[in-house]
Design an enzyme around this catalytic site. Structure first.
Site, PDB file in Angstrom:
ATOM      1  N   CYS A  30       0.837  -1.195   0.000  1.00 19.39           N
ATOM      2  CA  CYS A  30       0.000   0.000   0.000  1.00 19.39           C
ATOM      3  C   CYS A  30       0.874   1.247   0.000  1.00 19.39           C
ATOM      4  CB  CYS A  30      -0.925   0.010   1.216  1.00 19.39           C
ATOM      5  SG  CYS A  30      -0.037   0.092   2.792  1.00 19.39           S
ATOM      6  N   CYS A  33       2.988   1.730   3.097  1.00 18.38           N
ATOM      7  CA  CYS A  33       4.282   1.028   3.069  1.00 18.38           C
ATOM      8  C   CYS A  33       5.308   1.843   2.292  1.00 18.38           C
ATOM      9  CB  CYS A  33       4.124  -0.351   2.421  1.00 18.38           C
ATOM     10  SG  CYS A  33       2.997  -1.470   3.272  1.00 18.38           S
ATOM     11  N   ASP A 438       9.029  22.331 -34.390  1.00 17.55           N
ATOM     12  CA  ASP A 438      10.203  22.703 -35.166  1.00 17.55           C
ATOM     13  C   ASP A 438      10.040  22.025 -36.529  1.00 17.55           C
ATOM     14  OD1 ASP A 438      12.802  23.661 -35.800  1.00 17.55           O
ATOM     15  OD2 ASP A 438      13.591  21.670 -35.353  1.00 17.55           O
ATOM     16  N   ASP A 622      13.705  18.839 -31.977  1.00 17.79           N
ATOM     17  CA  ASP A 622      14.895  18.003 -31.856  1.00 17.79           C
ATOM     18  C   ASP A 622      15.360  17.993 -30.404  1.00 17.79           C
ATOM     19  OD1 ASP A 622      17.553  17.047 -31.848  1.00 17.79           O
ATOM     20  OD2 ASP A 622      17.763  17.547 -33.965  1.00 17.79           O
ATOM     21  N   ASP A 626      17.077  21.634 -29.768  1.00 18.26           N
ATOM     22  CA  ASP A 626      16.029  22.506 -29.244  1.00 18.26           C
ATOM     23  C   ASP A 626      15.908  22.413 -27.733  1.00 18.26           C
ATOM     24  OD1 ASP A 626      15.145  23.643 -31.665  1.00 18.26           O
ATOM     25  OD2 ASP A 626      14.048  21.825 -32.161  1.00 18.26           O
TER      26      ASP A 626
END
Length: 748
Positions: A30, A33, A438, A622, A626
């Site tokens: 859970c 934990c 781009d 890119d 970029d």
């Protein structure tokens, strides 16, 4: 004598003076934990990262080099009540399989006992309102005890062990109230049986365990299923490779023993175990993992191959560039793991809520018992009501609400060719309402292509390609690739900045600048016909030819732009390229808003302007060039080559030629965010509705167990709907409706 523990084999250097280790941890069930483990490990001096992956039950740890012995982490986890060991995929899978089998055995015992106890309980229920003798009722109660008590002792082990470890470590987890509830129900039943009471709760207690085990078993298997995508990558990893240890001598060695520069043999039908370059042989290979295309590609001298690629036909010799954990496949696996371990905003919210669970639920149950006693109820009824509150408030649904969606969505994105590079990328991407592209290398393909190949005689084209093999210029490389040249012209000489020349059969041949080839007169005509193309000239004696070379738009770019507009997402192009090229691309793609000749600073300024207007910008560019504008955007995405995957700064990356993953990622993220919110409301709504009903005494422990398990199952099933997202993007794939087989291409 104390044995020395050396875990250095499992430690890896992640740079910046940090070490990393992954530990498999038992008993993590859970968010409570998770919080307990992360707080306990982060408190150790020198630790810079302690992150638990609930889905994999793994802990990722990073610490300053030389500061700690990894064994210290295992000892600390033992102090917290959790058994841990270094993570190895094979042993982890075996452990997970054994846990599933154990849960199934427990479920079988509990279900079998439930059926038998229910058969004994039905006569008691009917007899209590008719004419059953007290002796007969006691007999049935004792028979029920003989069945239920040993069955509960075995079937309850997953909860009892976890609760005992937590209590021994001085803490609590969600299995503590479950254990208290089951033990109280069984204890009360034994006391009632001794006192010859009309009612006992053996049936409720054992059926309670059955419902809880159904939920726990489904949870376990759901986690394994949602890990399937990342786990399937392991099947692509070869454990051994055939290495050349002499000119003609080979040996099969572990992949860990392979080093860059080694030469390995790749036979037909084998998966490549390394990244490298073919130095000898011809074959076809399946690189669908990298390119996203299922068609086999030809492989010969100079072809790059990657770990996980399947060799189809011929035998290849490959010079290794990366092996073991340095391969592209390993990098993809790490990105998937990071995506599953990272915390999104909604997940952090759910974790904080679950962390409050233990103190709140125990206090609520205690106050319920006290309140019922003060209102005049007997201790028996008050305790039964308290048990129901303990069970029904278990935060399983809340703990599963976000991680399951995140895991399923990450897998769905991977199937669509997208890899997450940031934990909260899904949520940020879902909020994006404006996409900036781009052009160079993003809307266009990174490779150059010859666009007038059909206008050049085949024999001339073939000869020009052979001459181009002797040049290092990218335009010459495009000519060589388009011509399919494999054998260079003997004696060719490259003149830097001019081109390549050679003599063949007494005739001079040249490839390069028009002035170098004496083809200046052809340039003006070509400029008028195709002003955006770059040119390379070829001459053979008095014959002059001109090749037009440029980057092409991704074949599905127009369909992707259209799909984004259909989703009410504004599209814009910002490019550093020349205005004619950007204008032509924008015209073909139907993008009204575009700018050419912009600098990285101009891109950032535009993004900041949009952000000030409340627009959430997604930058697609890119991942290398970029980087500043990608960082400035609300969320970012990059088409990336295999070689640069690990260097990308974008939040999401995709490999291959299609642009469709952009739309797929947006669809999946929007669906995932919707499901995260739904799951949180389901979990919160369940508790808001269930807790008051349990406190009122209407709900028995049995009904509480069914409701708690049902809420967890509902949350998990709802999360699986994230797999259905992204289906609409098929229309944006190459060859689909609206996408021509060959698009107009533009110079970058």
């Amino acid at each position: 004598m104390q044995a020395t523990r050396d875990f250095s084999h499992y430690v890896r250097d992640v740079g910046s003076g940090l070490n990393h280790i992954d530990l498999a941890v038992e008993g993590v069930n859970c968010a409570g934990c998770m919080a307990k483990i992360e707080r306990g490990l982060s408190a150790i001096s020198g630790v810079t990262l302690a992150r638990v992956n609930l889905t994999d039950r793994r802990v990722a740890l990073e610490w300053r080099q030389g500061a700690l012995d990894p064994a210290r982490f295992i000892d600390r986890l033992a102090e917290l009540g959790y058994k841990a060991y270094p993570f190895e995929k094979a042993s982890a899978e075996a452990s997970e399989s054994e846990r599933s089998r154990f849960l199934l055995r427990c479920l079988g015992v509990a279900a079998f006992a439930t059926m038998n106890v229910m058969m004994l309980s039905i006569p008691v229920w009917s007899g209590n309102v008719s004419d059953m003798l007290p002796e007969q009722r006691d007999f049935f109660h004792w028979l029920s005890a003989l069945i239920a008590l040993p069955a509960a002792a075995y079937a309850g082990q997953p909860f009892f062990r976890s609760a005992f470890r937590a209590l021994r470590a001085g803490g609590v987890n969600m299995d503590v109230p479950i254990t208290i509830g089951v033990v109280l129900a069984l204890g009360m039943s034994v006391v009632e049986t001794f006192n010859h009471a009309e009612h006992a709760y053996f049936d409720a207690a054992i059926m309670l365990l059955t419902f809880l085990l159904v939920g726990r078993y489904l949870d376990q298997n759901m986690r394994r299923r949602t890990r399937a995508v990342a786990g399937n990558l392991a099947a692509l990893k070869a454990e051994t490779a055939t290495r050349f240890v002499g000119p003609d001598e080979i040996a099969e060695v572990p992949v860990a023993a392979i080093r860059p520069g080694d030469i390995v043999l790749l036979r037909p039908g084998e998966r490549c175990a390394v990244d490298g370059t073919v130095i000898e042989g011809r074959s076809e290979i399946d690189q669908s993992l990298i390119t996203g295309e299922t068609l086999h590609v030809a492989a010969g001298q100079g072809t790059a191959v990657y770990a996980g690629s399947l060799n189809i036909s011929g035998t290849l010799r490959v010079r290794v560039s990366a092996a073991s954990e340095a391969t592209l496949l390993s990098e993809i696996t790490r990105l998937l793991d990071n995506a599953l371990q990272a915390r999104s905003r909604y997940r952090r919210l759910a974790d904080r809520a679950s962390r409050l669970y233990a103190p709140v639920v125990h206090a609520t149950a205690l106050l319920t018992v006290i309140g019922w006693v003060l209102s005049g109820a007997n201790w028996h009824d008050a305790i039964v009501t308290g048990v129901a509150v303990l069970i029904i408030t278990c935060p399983c649904a809340l703990g599963l609400a976000i991680p399951t969606v995140q895991t399923v969505a990450s897998g769905a994105m991977f199937k669509s060719g997208v890899l997450l590079n940031a934990g909260d990328a899904i949520e940020r991407l879902a909020e994006a309402d404006h996409v900036i592209f781009d052009k160079t290398g993003t809307l266009t393909l990174p490779e150059l292509e010859v666009v007038n190949a059909a206008d050049v005689p085949p024999d001339v084209f073939r000869l020009a390609g052979q001459l181009a093999l002797s040049s290092h210029h990218p335009v010459a490389a495009a000519v060589a690739q388009a011509a399919g040249a494999k054998v260079p012209v003997v004696g060719a000489v490259e003149e830097p900045g001019q081109g390549v020349r050679a003599e063949l059969g007494g005739v001079a041949i040249r490839l390069g600048r028009p002035s170098f080839c004496g083809a200046e007169q052809l340039v003006n005509h070509n400029a008028r016909a195709d002003p955006e193309a770059s040119v390379v000239a070829f001459s053979r004696g008095d014959e002059k030819y001109l090749f037009s070379v440029r980057q092409g738009l991704r074949t599905d770019a127009r369909a992707v732009i259209s799909a984004l507009k259909n989703r009410d997402i504004a599209v814009e192009i910002l490019s550093g390229d020349r205005e004619p090229a950007v204008r032509a691309a924008a015209s073909v793609l139907g993008v009204a808003e575009w700018r050419a000749g912009v600098t990285p600073a101009d891109k950032i300024a535009r993004i900041e302007e949009l952000k000030r207007r409340g627009i959430r910008v997604m930058m697609v560019g890119d991942g290398m060039n970029d980087a500043p504008s990608l960082a400035a955007a609300h969320v970012s995405m990059s088409p990336i080559s295999a070689a640069h995957l690990s260097q990308s700064t974008a939040d999401l990356v995709f490999l291959g030629r299609p642009l469709a993953p952009v739309v797929a990622a947006i669809d999946i993220s929007r669906k995932a965010l919707h499901l995260m919110r739904q799951n949180l409301w389901l979990a919160v709504g369940y508790n808001l509705l269930a807790v008051p009903i349990a406190i009122s005494g209407v709900v028995t422990p049995l009904i509480a167990a069914a409701a708690m398990s049902g809420s967890s199952i509902l949350v998990m099933l709802n999360a699986l709907r994230a797999r259905q997202a992204g289906g609409e993007t098929r229309a944006a794939r190459p060859g689909s409706a609206g996408v021509p087989a060959s698009s107009t291409v533009f110079n970058s």
